[in-house]
Design an enzyme around this catalytic site. Structure first.
Site, PDB file in Angstrom:
ATOM      1  N   ASP A 197      21.162 -21.713  62.649  1.00 37.91           N
ATOM      2  CA  ASP A 197      20.561 -20.437  62.240  1.00 37.91           C
ATOM      3  C   ASP A 197      19.669 -20.489  60.989  1.00 37.91           C
ATOM      4  O   ASP A 197      20.058 -21.080  59.988  1.00 37.91           O
ATOM      5  CB  ASP A 197      21.657 -19.418  61.913  1.00 37.91           C
ATOM      6  N   PHE A 202      28.927 -20.677  56.299  1.00 40.08           N
ATOM      7  CA  PHE A 202      28.310 -20.125  57.501  1.00 40.08           C
ATOM      8  C   PHE A 202      27.109 -19.256  57.129  1.00 40.08           C
ATOM      9  O   PHE A 202      26.739 -19.122  55.975  1.00 40.08           O
ATOM     10  CB  PHE A 202      29.346 -19.314  58.289  1.00 40.08           C
ATOM     11  N   GLU A 232      27.065 -11.922  66.699  1.00 47.47           N
ATOM     12  CA  GLU A 232      26.839 -12.794  65.550  1.00 47.47           C
ATOM     13  C   GLU A 232      25.529 -12.376  64.895  1.00 47.47           C
ATOM     14  O   GLU A 232      24.651 -11.788  65.520  1.00 47.47           O
ATOM     15  CB  GLU A 232      26.731 -14.252  66.002  1.00 47.47           C
TER      16      GLU A 232
HETATM   17  C1  FRU Z   1      25.439 -18.394  65.084  1.00 51.14           C
HETATM   18  C2  FRU Z   1      26.651 -18.850  64.291  1.00 51.14           C
HETATM   19  C3  FRU Z   1      27.029 -17.847  63.224  1.00 51.14           C
HETATM   20  C4  FRU Z   1      27.751 -18.691  62.221  1.00 51.14           C
HETATM   21  C5  FRU Z   1      26.959 -19.976  62.284  1.00 51.14           C
HETATM   22  C6  FRU Z   1      27.772 -21.202  62.046  1.00 51.14           C
HETATM   23  O1  FRU Z   1      24.756 -19.462  65.659  1.00 51.14           O
HETATM   24  O2  FRU Z   1      27.739 -19.098  65.159  1.00 51.14           O
HETATM   25  O3  FRU Z   1      27.801 -16.764  63.683  1.00 51.14           O
HETATM   26  O4  FRU Z   1      27.725 -18.136  60.942  1.00 51.14           O
HETATM   27  O5  FRU Z   1      26.376 -20.034  63.568  1.00 51.14           O
HETATM   28  O6  FRU Z   1      26.966 -22.337  61.986  1.00 51.14           O
END
Ligand code: FRU
Length: 640
Positions: free
Chosen positions: A218, A277, A396
């Site tokens: 992300d 994250f 997410e």
């Molecule tokens: C989305 C996600 C988020 C999380 C991150 C972890 O791709 O699953 O929800 O914060 O990637 O790398």
């Protein structure tokens, strides 16, 4: 008394005959395992190898959290080997014995023991994780006794090894030290080591934002600050698959040429954090940038803040007030709670988190809303569940922000991302959608994030995923996309700044497009920008073929039949009248293809692997004749 070895400093009773006043007594390092050998430690069996390991051993998952360069790592020749290593005798001259431990959780078999008077007085296993964590024994009751530390690996199955480092005697329970510089140095060394392999992949994008090497997902925390765009991203510095989430960092002055900066955020293992994250960056009430992200560890998810130490946003530290929110801070039970996104509305600051209300059973994906209670954005209050999506099991990376007099919610529901445009009732803390659609018809664009420029313009990046594994890199960002509303729907257009990267170009004028008689561009390539306007007229379909082979037998087609746009197998509804022209903007970057149709109303992003020699571009009609109004093709200059 044994002679101190290069790896061990032993301070015996004699050296401590006249101790300094208690509070000032220095710590006693029993071993730091920085030397070539184990010195005076007694080794049995094979598991400990010829000397301390330098990090991860062949075939092992990445080992992290050790101090300096060396550690005890009994994965020598894998889990099958066993043995013990025992320190020379020392006197327990301090109240606490502290060390770092990782590896297997097999009591008595993968452990650190304190041996006093021939028996085990204390023991500690690893946590079934390659991350070393601090452990401390209060040994006040053993004061003045002689002791030895013994590290045991007697287990040959899964997690049949133990990792140990920096064994210290100290009066005070040692302050937890978050070794930022050590952690970042190891992470960046690992990325540097992978860069050569990554650079050998001819399919790696040349003008899309990506890491120097290894895994990214992300986009995180995009922010415009003091004349520069900063974009961070989920990053595993230790491999080309997902793990060990750090925040990588790039900066640009023009939105299209970027420079790599040092990794910004690292998991603070000593503070019980395994991953940093996703999250956002926002200015607080004093105009100071702050990162908000989800801290993941062996506990419930927490929202943490990091603050920069310089205006270039290069060095960050974790805020002493962390956590600022937890999954359980809400009055409703939330699951998979993560990915904060801050926005402002009518003088107040809010943030949203993603998640769901029913343990991901389906139908209750939820976005929760919090309101800031101070200017520093450290104190937050749960306000409400902003929105529940019955069509998803979890959300997410929610983005929630004002645009064109409405509010926009973008969600990542473990499939192609949704946009929703509607009304935000701040008093009730509720969002009521009026329109919705797919941000991109392909789920190869995921977890986008966006920033607001001082001018109010909104720019979005998505994570492009679905690349081949094992290439020393994986993942990149989309081109920057400007967001706006048209007839109540969200549209995305490539940022006009991208024109800076255009090199040689060619424009084909109006032409008839007959079935079987395409119009080819003389300019071909694997890194191109294309703008085309086509009319379907009486043809069944019209479109572009890129990465077309010399004999025309192969190509990646972008095809529109009046109802549906199809790009490399992904379909999106796009209704146009026969006389309404199809307008296409295409960004081709080796294995990446981004298509914007009809002024950005419909977007499809695809990862493609055509044969390297296929580089042609043509406009075509099928089942009748259409016409080409214009076809412009430019080479795009690499930015890396
Ligand atoms: C989305 C996600 C988020 C999380 C991150 C972890 O791709 O699953 O929800 O914060 O990637 O790398």
């Amino acid at each position: 008394m044994s002679v101190p070895s290069p790896c061990c400093v032993l301070v015996g009773a004699a050296a401590l005959a006249a101790p300094a006043p208690r509070a000032e007594r220095p710590e006693i390092v029993i071993a730091d395992f920085e030397g070539e050998t184990y010195g005076d430690w007694e080794v049995t069996g094979e598991a400990f190898g010829p000397g301390p390991a330098r990090g991860t051993l062949p075939g092992q998952m990445v080992v992290s959290g050790y101090f300096g360069k060396g550690l005890v790592n009994t994965f020598f020749r894998g889990d099958g080997t066993t043995g013990t290593i025992t320190s020379p005798i020392f006197v327990i001259e301090r109240r606490h014995l502290t060390f770092l431990v990782g590896g297997g959780n097999h009591p008595g078999e993968t452990c650190v023991n304190l041996i006093v008077e021939g028996s085990v007085a204390r023991t500690q296993t690893g946590p079934n994780s390659e991350r070393l964590r601090p452990a401390t024994w209060d040994v006040g009751d053993l004061a003045g006794k002689t002791a030895r530390v013994q590290i045991v690996d007697a287990h040959t199955g899964g997690w049949g090894h133990v990792n140990v480092d920096r064994i210290v005697l100290a009066d005070e329970r040692p302050a937890v030290v978050d070794d930022r510089d050590g952690a970042l140095a190891k992470a960046m060394e690992s990325v540097r080591a992978a860069a050569e392999k990554a650079s050998r992949d001819p399919m790696r994008p040349a003008y899309h934002v990506r890491a120097p090497a290894n895994w990214i997902n992300d986009p995180n925390g995009p922010i415009f600050f003091k004349g520069s765009y900063h974009l961070f991203y989920q990053h595993n510095p230790f491999g080309d698959q997902w793990d060990h989430m750090h925040w990588g960092h790039v900066r640009s002055r023009d939105l299209v040429t970027w420079e790599h900066l040092p990794i910004a955020l690292w998991p603070s293992l000593a503070l019980g954090e395994d991953h940093c994250f996703s999250g956002c960056a926002a200015l607080d009430g004093e105009g100071q940038p702050k990162i908000f992200y989800t801290s993941i560890g062996p506990r419930e998810p927490e929202c943490w803040i990091a603050v920069p130490e310089d205006d270039d946003l290069i060095k960050w530290r974790k805020h002493r007030g962390n956590p600022v929110l937890k999954e359980s801070s809400s009055t409703v039970k939330l699951h998979e709670w993560r990915d904060p996104f801050v926005f402002r509305h009518e003088g107040k600051t809010y943030l949203v988190h993603g998640g769901n209300l029913n343990a991901s059973k389906g139908g209750q994906a939820a976005v929760s809303l919090y309101e800031a209670e101070d200017q520093e954005l450290v104190r937050w209050r749960f306000k409400s569940v902003l929105f529940v999506d019955a069509s998803a099991s979890n959300i997410e990376c929610p983005n929630f922000f004002p645009l064109g007099g409405k509010f926009v919610l973008i969600t990542s529901p473990h499939r192609a991302c949704d946009w929703l445009v509607g009304r935000f009732d701040a008093a009730a803390g509720k969002f009521t959608p009026e329109r919705r659609g797919l941000l991109d018809a392909s789920d190869q664009l995921y977890a986008p994030n966006n920033l607001e420029e001082p001018s109010g313009r909104r720019v979005l990046w998505g994570w492009i995923r679905g690349f081949r594994g094992g290439m020393g890199w994986n993942g990149c960002m989309t081109v920057p996309r400007v967001l706006s509303l048209a007839d109540g729907a969200l549209v995305q257009t490539p940022a006009p700044e991208l024109a800076v990267l255009r090199g040689e170009g060619h424009r084909a004028g109006e032409a008839r497009l007959a079935s079987g008689a395409p119009v080819a561009s003389p300019l071909e390539g694997e890194c191109l920008e294309i703008a085309a306007v086509l009319e379907r007229r009486d043809a069944k379909a019209v479109g572009l073929r890129v990465r077309r082979s010399g004999d025309s037998s192969r190509a990646v087609a972008i095809r529109h039949d009046g109802e549906t746009l199809e790009v490399s197998g992904t379909k999106a509804p796009l209704k146009l009248g026969a006389a309404e022209p199809l307008e296409l903007r295409v960004f081709l970057d080796r294995s990446v293809l981004e298509v914007f149709a009809a002024g950005g109303r419909t977007c499809i992003t695809r990862v493609i692997y055509p044969p390297p020699e296929d580089q042609g571009v043509e406009a075509f009609a099928e089942g009748g004749s259409g016409s080409l109004r214009s076809l412009e093709v430019w080479r795009v200059r690499p930015i890396w």
